[in-house]
Design an enzyme around this catalytic site. Structure first.
Site, PDB file in Angstrom:
ATOM      1  N   HIS A 207      -7.761  71.500  22.496  1.00 22.52           N
ATOM      2  CA  HIS A 207      -8.446  70.421  22.641  1.00 22.52           C
ATOM      3  C   HIS A 207      -9.150  70.270  21.032  1.00 22.52           C
ATOM      4  CE1 HIS A 207     -12.086  68.060  24.260  1.00 22.52           C
ATOM      5  NE2 HIS A 207     -12.491  68.075  23.061  1.00 22.52           N
ATOM      6  N   CYS A 240     -18.791  64.803  19.086  1.00 18.92           N
ATOM      7  CA  CYS A 240     -19.797  65.356  19.918  1.00 18.92           C
ATOM      8  C   CYS A 240     -21.187  65.213  19.598  1.00 18.92           C
ATOM      9  CB  CYS A 240     -19.492  66.954  20.104  1.00 18.92           C
ATOM     10  SG  CYS A 240     -20.560  67.718  21.074  1.00 18.92           S
ATOM     11  N   ASN A 249     -11.374  62.742  18.766  1.00 16.76           N
ATOM     12  CA  ASN A 249     -10.162  64.036  19.431  1.00 16.76           C
ATOM     13  C   ASN A 249      -8.931  63.312  18.849  1.00 16.76           C
ATOM     14  OD1 ASN A 249     -12.188  63.973  21.786  1.00 16.76           O
ATOM     15  ND2 ASN A 249     -11.065  65.807  21.770  1.00 16.76           N
TER      16      ASN A 249
HETATM   17  P1  HMG Z   1     -32.272  70.819  30.580  1.00 17.15           P
HETATM   18  O1  HMG Z   1     -33.267  69.850  30.075  1.00 17.15           O
HETATM   19  O2  HMG Z   1     -32.435  72.178  30.137  1.00 17.15           O
HETATM   20  O3  HMG Z   1     -32.330  71.092  32.046  1.00 17.15           O
HETATM   21  O4  HMG Z   1     -30.914  70.511  30.333  1.00 17.15           O
HETATM   22  P2  HMG Z   1     -33.389  71.552  33.180  1.00 17.15           P
HETATM   23  O5  HMG Z   1     -32.462  72.096  34.293  1.00 17.15           O
HETATM   24  O6  HMG Z   1     -34.367  71.973  32.595  1.00 17.15           O
HETATM   25  O7  HMG Z   1     -33.697  69.948  33.649  1.00 17.15           O
HETATM   26  C1  HMG Z   1     -34.409  69.287  33.043  1.00 17.15           C
HETATM   27  C2  HMG Z   1     -34.330  67.661  33.603  1.00 17.15           C
HETATM   28  O8  HMG Z   1     -33.055  67.308  33.687  1.00 17.15           O
HETATM   29  C3  HMG Z   1     -34.683  67.458  35.294  1.00 17.15           C
HETATM   30  O9  HMG Z   1     -35.289  66.319  35.526  1.00 17.15           O
HETATM   31  C4  HMG Z   1     -33.315  67.740  35.975  1.00 17.15           C
HETATM   32  O10 HMG Z   1     -33.455  67.072  37.033  1.00 17.15           O
HETATM   33  C5  HMG Z   1     -32.448  66.866  34.735  1.00 17.15           C
HETATM   34  P3  HMG Z   1     -36.673  66.084  35.613  1.00 17.15           P
HETATM   35  O11 HMG Z   1     -37.321  67.133  36.692  1.00 17.15           O
HETATM   36  O12 HMG Z   1     -37.310  66.570  34.292  1.00 17.15           O
HETATM   37  O13 HMG Z   1     -36.867  64.813  35.989  1.00 17.15           O
HETATM   38  N1  HMG Z   1     -30.987  67.343  34.958  1.00 17.15           N
HETATM   39  C6  HMG Z   1     -30.091  66.551  35.276  1.00 17.15           C
HETATM   40  N2  HMG Z   1     -30.046  65.099  35.726  1.00 17.15           N
HETATM   41  C7  HMG Z   1     -28.545  64.616  35.938  1.00 17.15           C
HETATM   42  N3  HMG Z   1     -27.937  65.403  35.699  1.00 17.15           N
HETATM   43  C8  HMG Z   1     -27.613  66.798  35.518  1.00 17.15           C
HETATM   44  C9  HMG Z   1     -28.803  67.378  35.274  1.00 17.15           C
HETATM   45  N4  HMG Z   1     -29.380  68.613  34.810  1.00 17.15           N
HETATM   46  C10 HMG Z   1     -30.503  68.475  34.709  1.00 17.15           C
HETATM   47  N5  HMG Z   1     -26.611  67.298  35.825  1.00 17.15           N
HETATM   48  C11 HMG Z   1     -28.348  70.204  30.565  1.00 17.15           C
HETATM   49  C12 HMG Z   1     -29.821  71.242  30.612  1.00 17.15           C
HETATM   50  C13 HMG Z   1     -27.300  71.202  30.532  1.00 17.15           C
HETATM   51  C14 HMG Z   1     -28.666  69.583  31.773  1.00 17.15           C
HETATM   52  C15 HMG Z   1     -28.691  69.350  29.226  1.00 17.15           C
HETATM   53  O14 HMG Z   1     -28.783  70.330  28.280  1.00 17.15           O
HETATM   54  C16 HMG Z   1     -27.408  68.454  28.946  1.00 17.15           C
HETATM   55  O15 HMG Z   1     -27.360  67.658  29.996  1.00 17.15           O
HETATM   56  N6  HMG Z   1     -26.436  68.680  28.044  1.00 17.15           N
HETATM   57  C17 HMG Z   1     -25.133  68.109  28.004  1.00 17.15           C
HETATM   58  C18 HMG Z   1     -25.004  67.825  26.533  1.00 17.15           C
HETATM   59  C19 HMG Z   1     -23.449  67.183  26.461  1.00 17.15           C
HETATM   60  O16 HMG Z   1     -23.091  66.333  27.399  1.00 17.15           O
HETATM   61  N7  HMG Z   1     -22.791  67.497  25.435  1.00 17.15           N
HETATM   62  C20 HMG Z   1     -21.689  66.939  24.895  1.00 17.15           C
HETATM   63  C21 HMG Z   1     -20.381  67.341  26.040  1.00 17.15           C
HETATM   64  S1  HMG Z   1     -19.951  68.710  25.646  1.00 17.15           S
HETATM   65  C22 HMG Z   1     -18.569  68.611  24.343  1.00 17.15           C
HETATM   66  O17 HMG Z   1     -18.385  67.155  23.976  1.00 17.15           O
HETATM   67  C23 HMG Z   1     -17.657  69.345  23.926  1.00 17.15           C
HETATM   68  C24 HMG Z   1     -16.113  69.338  24.376  1.00 17.15           C
HETATM   69  O18 HMG Z   1     -15.679  68.212  24.248  1.00 17.15           O
HETATM   70  C25 HMG Z   1     -15.350  70.493  23.784  1.00 17.15           C
HETATM   71  C26 HMG Z   1     -15.214  70.367  22.366  1.00 17.15           C
HETATM   72  O19 HMG Z   1     -14.892  69.538  21.615  1.00 17.15           O
HETATM   73  O20 HMG Z   1     -15.441  71.691  21.854  1.00 17.15           O
HETATM   74  C27 HMG Z   1     -16.334  69.783  26.134  1.00 17.15           C
HETATM   75 MG    MG Z   2     -14.529  67.487  22.505  1.00 18.13          MG
END
Ligand code: HMG
Ligand code: MG
Length: 299
Positions: A207, A240, A249
């Site tokens: 990737h 990202c 990408n």
């Molecule tokens: P957090 O704030 O620590 O979560 O986030 P939490 O468990 O403490 O929950 C806080 C609130 O978030 C709660 O709501 C949960 O219900 C809600 P509240 O009670 O405050 O109303 N919540 C959610 N809501 C909907 N869907 C969910 C969810 N989980 C919790 N799944 C968390 C932790 C992991 C959720 C957060 O940090 C997050 O969503 N991160 C995502 C970041 C992201 O998407 N980054 C980009 C993708 S990675 C990438 O691009 C790299 C890749 O392409 C590979 C590469 O290139 O290397 C893959």
């Molecule tokens: Mg990526």
């Protein structure tokens, strides 16, 4: 090693590509992008993510997108999920497959998913357990396989350790993310040498983000190791949100052109793919990042 005769492309444009766009994209445009990719015979499409919508607002409507797409029976529509809550939303929306995402850097893991590597693996275990019960395949990502935007160079032994843990838990493959697009073929060779000392090459996908313009060279290096799964993004969309400055990408059109030239089968219709990339670029008001698309469009 001889080059493979066939490669699977995992199209990540609708997720990795669009997640970084600051302007909210119309749901109908997301749906049209995914349908267009399927029409171009892309067999595996990462169609969205089910993360906390406050972290990535662009993906907040993934449920609706998944339910509105016109499904082709043989196409896999997968979703990125960070935890059990995300998994349940993805399954409710009809995802055929999910991907969990870890990293080989503590700092990136904290910034991206708000926990340590150890804690992330613990969360992923719950996702895999649920997915096994539902018969849903789980893919694993490891980000920062060569370098981290916060920590610099990353030790390949850590990448191997995290990859082994993901595979050991039940991921069917691990996609190695050069998140900030700094790797060169020398890095790819070093990395794959370390990883393949304990992991079968058919468990590894690559990737590459193309920030430094090295992605195609890196893919060629990976093909020489026998890698047969390549992630890419139509029109080179993306980046990202938690890796500032990282570009999109590698463009799927450019990868398909390379593979066609090497007589490696992908099943993808390049002309249709180029139309899809041109359309989404014009919707976003951006220039198409695929050199092949530009060359063929301006001919
Ligand atoms: P957090 O704030 O620590 O979560 O986030 P939490 O468990 O403490 O929950 C806080 C609130 O978030 C709660 O709501 C949960 O219900 C809600 P509240 O009670 O405050 O109303 N919540 C959610 N809501 C909907 N869907 C969910 C969810 N989980 C919790 N799944 C968390 C932790 C992991 C959720 C957060 O940090 C997050 O969503 N991160 C995502 C970041 C992201 O998407 N980054 C980009 C993708 S990675 C990438 O691009 C790299 C890749 O392409 C590979 C590469 O290139 O290397 C893959
Ligand atoms: Mg990526």
């Amino acid at each position: 090693m001889a080059l493979p005769s066939k490669v699977k492309i995992v199209e990540v444009g609708p997720r990795d590509g669009l997640q970084n766009e600051s302007q909210l994209i119309e749901q109908a445009d997301k749906v049209a992008l995914i349908n267009g990719l399927a029409e171009a015979n892309v067999s595996h499409i990462e169609a969205g993510s089910f993360v906390n919508p406050q972290w990535v607002p662009q993906m907040a409507d993934s449920e609706a997108v998944f339910t509105r797409i016109q499904r082709k029976p043989a196409t896999i529509y997968s979703a990125l999920v960070p935890n059990l809550q995300g998994y349940e939303r993805a399954i409710q929306a009809g995802a055929n497959e999910v991907a969990i995402f870890g990293a080989a850097s503590e700092s990136f893991t904290e910034k991206n998913i708000n926990c340590s590597i150890k804690e992330s693996l613990h969360r992923f275990r719950d996702v895999i357990k649920a997915a096994k019960a539902d018969d849903i395949p789980v893919r694993g990502y490891v980000s920062c396989v060569v370098a981290c935007p916060y920590e610099g160079a990353i030790d390949a032994a850590i990448v191997r350790d995290v990859s082994e843990q993901l595979l050991g838990m039940g991921c069917y493959e691990v996609s190695l993310g050069d998140t900030i697009g700094v790797a060169t073929p020398a890095d790819v060779n070093r990395l794959l040498k370390v990883l393949t000392s304990t992991i079968a090459i058919d468990k590894l996908a690559v990737h590459f983000h193309d920030t430094y313009g090295q992605a195609l060279a890196n893919i060629y290096a990976a093909l020489q190791w026998g890698v047969t799964t390549i992630d890419s993004s139509v029109a080179g969309l993306g980046g990202c949100p938690y890796a500032k400055g990282a570009s999109g990408n590698v463009a799927t059109e450019d990868v398909v052109y390379l593979l066609n030239g090497l007589s490696i089968e992908t099943g993808i219709d390049l002309e249709k793919l180029i139309s899809v990339g041109n359309l989404i670029s014009s919707i976003l008001g951006k220039s198409n990042q695929s050199k092949v698309a530009n060359a063929k469009t301006n001919r």
